[in-house]
Design an enzyme around this catalytic site. Sequence first.
Site, PDB file in Angstrom:
ATOM      1  N   ASN A   7       0.853  -1.187   0.000  1.00 19.67           N
ATOM      2  CA  ASN A   7       0.000   0.000   0.000  1.00 19.67           C
ATOM      3  C   ASN A   7       0.894   1.244   0.000  1.00 19.67           C
ATOM      4  OD1 ASN A   7      -1.591   2.253   0.977  1.00 19.67           O
ATOM      5  ND2 ASN A   7      -3.155   0.767   1.533  1.00 19.67           N
ATOM      6  N   ASP A   9      -0.190   4.477   0.015  1.00 19.10           N
ATOM      7  CA  ASP A   9      -0.884   5.691   0.466  1.00 19.10           C
ATOM      8  C   ASP A   9       0.019   6.638   1.245  1.00 19.10           C
ATOM      9  OD1 ASP A   9      -3.180   4.660  -0.648  1.00 19.10           O
ATOM     10  OD2 ASP A   9      -4.141   4.153   1.251  1.00 19.10           O
ATOM     11  N   HIS A  10       0.885   6.084   2.094  1.00 16.95           N
ATOM     12  CA  HIS A  10       1.680   6.941   2.979  1.00 16.95           C
ATOM     13  C   HIS A  10       2.737   7.748   2.217  1.00 16.95           C
ATOM     14  CE1 HIS A  10      -0.207   5.744   6.686  1.00 16.95           C
ATOM     15  NE2 HIS A  10      -0.129   4.489   6.305  1.00 16.95           N
ATOM     16  N   ARG A  18       3.351  18.705   2.608  1.00 14.34           N
ATOM     17  CA  ARG A  18       3.979  19.968   2.215  1.00 14.34           C
ATOM     18  C   ARG A  18       3.401  20.532   0.923  1.00 14.34           C
ATOM     19  NH1 ARG A  18       9.268  21.168   4.205  1.00 14.34           N
ATOM     20  NH2 ARG A  18       9.284  22.735   2.546  1.00 14.34           N
ATOM     21  N   HIS A  43      -5.794   3.659  -1.711  1.00 15.02           N
ATOM     22  CA  HIS A  43      -7.137   3.991  -1.232  1.00 15.02           C
ATOM     23  C   HIS A  43      -7.455   5.409  -1.685  1.00 15.02           C
ATOM     24  CE1 HIS A  43      -9.999   4.260   2.536  1.00 15.02           C
ATOM     25  NE2 HIS A  43     -10.594   4.636   1.401  1.00 15.02           N
ATOM     26  N   ARG A  45      -9.627   8.135  -1.105  1.00 14.96           N
ATOM     27  CA  ARG A  45     -10.609   8.578  -0.110  1.00 14.96           C
ATOM     28  C   ARG A  45     -11.474   9.708  -0.664  1.00 14.96           C
ATOM     29  NH1 ARG A  45     -10.337   7.543   5.378  1.00 14.96           N
ATOM     30  NH2 ARG A  45      -8.795   5.958   5.979  1.00 14.96           N
ATOM     31  N   ARG A  49      -7.255  12.875   0.909  1.00 14.18           N
ATOM     32  CA  ARG A  49      -6.212  13.310   1.847  1.00 14.18           C
ATOM     33  C   ARG A  49      -4.827  12.792   1.467  1.00 14.18           C
ATOM     34  NH1 ARG A  49      -7.839  10.108   7.314  1.00 14.18           N
ATOM     35  NH2 ARG A  49      -9.847  11.031   6.751  1.00 14.18           N
ATOM     36  N   HIS A  50      -4.762  11.729   0.688  1.00 12.39           N
ATOM     37  CA  HIS A  50      -3.445  11.262   0.238  1.00 12.39           C
ATOM     38  C   HIS A  50      -3.481  10.976  -1.265  1.00 12.39           C
ATOM     39  CE1 HIS A  50      -5.458   7.485   1.271  1.00 12.39           C
ATOM     40  NE2 HIS A  50      -5.289   7.678   2.555  1.00 12.39           N
ATOM     41  N   GLU A  70      -8.777   0.447  -3.194  1.00 12.09           N
ATOM     42  CA  GLU A  70      -9.613   0.472  -1.998  1.00 12.09           C
ATOM     43  C   GLU A  70     -10.559   1.667  -2.086  1.00 12.09           C
ATOM     44  OE1 GLU A  70      -7.185   0.504   1.482  1.00 12.09           O
ATOM     45  OE2 GLU A  70      -6.740  -1.639   1.350  1.00 12.09           O
ATOM     46  N   THR A 100      -6.816   6.300  10.125  1.00 15.77           N
ATOM     47  CA  THR A 100      -6.721   5.177   9.203  1.00 15.77           C
ATOM     48  C   THR A 100      -7.965   4.333   9.399  1.00 15.77           C
ATOM     49  OG1 THR A 100      -5.319   3.328   8.467  1.00 15.77           O
ATOM     50  CG2 THR A 100      -5.453   3.722  10.840  1.00 15.77           C
ATOM     51  N   THR A 101      -8.210   3.388   8.519  1.00 17.50           N
ATOM     52  CA  THR A 101      -9.404   2.566   8.627  1.00 17.50           C
ATOM     53  C   THR A 101      -9.405   1.830   9.960  1.00 17.50           C
ATOM     54  OG1 THR A 101      -9.355   2.278   6.230  1.00 17.50           O
ATOM     55  CG2 THR A 101     -10.770   0.792   7.487  1.00 17.50           C
ATOM     56  N   GLU A 152     -11.270  -9.312   2.759  1.00 17.23           N
ATOM     57  CA  GLU A 152      -9.982  -8.966   3.356  1.00 17.23           C
ATOM     58  C   GLU A 152     -10.183  -8.926   4.867  1.00 17.23           C
ATOM     59  OE1 GLU A 152      -6.609  -5.445   3.718  1.00 17.23           O
ATOM     60  OE2 GLU A 152      -7.810  -5.567   1.878  1.00 17.23           O
ATOM     61  N   HIS A 192      -3.827  -4.736   7.513  1.00 15.19           N
ATOM     62  CA  HIS A 192      -3.942  -3.668   8.501  1.00 15.19           C
ATOM     63  C   HIS A 192      -3.060  -3.981   9.711  1.00 15.19           C
ATOM     64  CE1 HIS A 192      -5.861   0.173   9.409  1.00 15.19           C
ATOM     65  NE2 HIS A 192      -5.750  -0.168  10.673  1.00 15.19           N
ATOM     66  N   GLY A 215       1.394  -1.738   4.242  1.00 15.48           N
ATOM     67  CA  GLY A 215       1.816  -0.419   3.815  1.00 15.48           C
ATOM     68  C   GLY A 215       2.676   0.311   4.813  1.00 15.48           C
TER      69      GLY A 215
END
Length: 241
Positions: A7, A9-10, A18, A43, A45, A49-50, A70, A100-101, A152, A192, A215
């Site tokens: 994953n 996302d991060h 930034r 994901h 969203r 946000r990411h 996702e 997070t979820t 999942e 997760h 992730g």
Amino acid sequence: MIDLLINIDHIATLRNARRETFPDPVHAAALCEQAGADGIVFHLREDRRHITDRDARLLRDTVQSKLDFELSTADDIVQICCELQPDLATLVPERREEVTTEGGLDVLQHRTRLRDVIRRLYDAGIPEVALFLDPDLDQIEAACEVGANCIELHTGDYANAATPAERRALAERLAQGAERAHALGLQIHAGHGLDYRNFRLFADTVPHVKEVSIGFAVIARAVFTGLPEAVREMRRVVKGY
């Protein structure tokens, strides 16, 4: 052998902190694949946000391995997923205030909506549709009833266990969920909070798992080792060598 999906996302979270154009999650996905990842997870969203729409479209264009999109059941997100036709669509609960979820879908409460969304995803040509679930047998049976062909398993409680005994007990609960899903003909994924330390007990206890989504642990390790090495280390853990 269990497949490892990363994953990314991060990576996007860091970029967006930034309001920069880097680090690019699309570039990160390519590095993960080169390092041996069996697939990429993102994901999209509702609040973006990411991962952004741009990211999602470029990931679909460039990822060569399995792509897991996702998503919530929001109409606009479902439409984007249908247009992009990922290899796997994983429906997850989503609350704007969460970091997070935080848990699995309540399939029992949202049967009608989930059945409709799942049908839309299949009709768009997406071959695998998974529901993100706690290892609750009633929820797993409901997932089969509404038409999902995968689940999942939410491993967050297992990963956050306070003691070894609690973690073993939660692993056994996940195993019971996996056994029930397997008996129903569902493909089993998990994710997760899985990491370099807790994965082995999970893998030794929970049967029938085809793939895992990892992730945060990998991205955090990458700060010190670089992303390719972090992926290779996680691959060695997951593959057992």
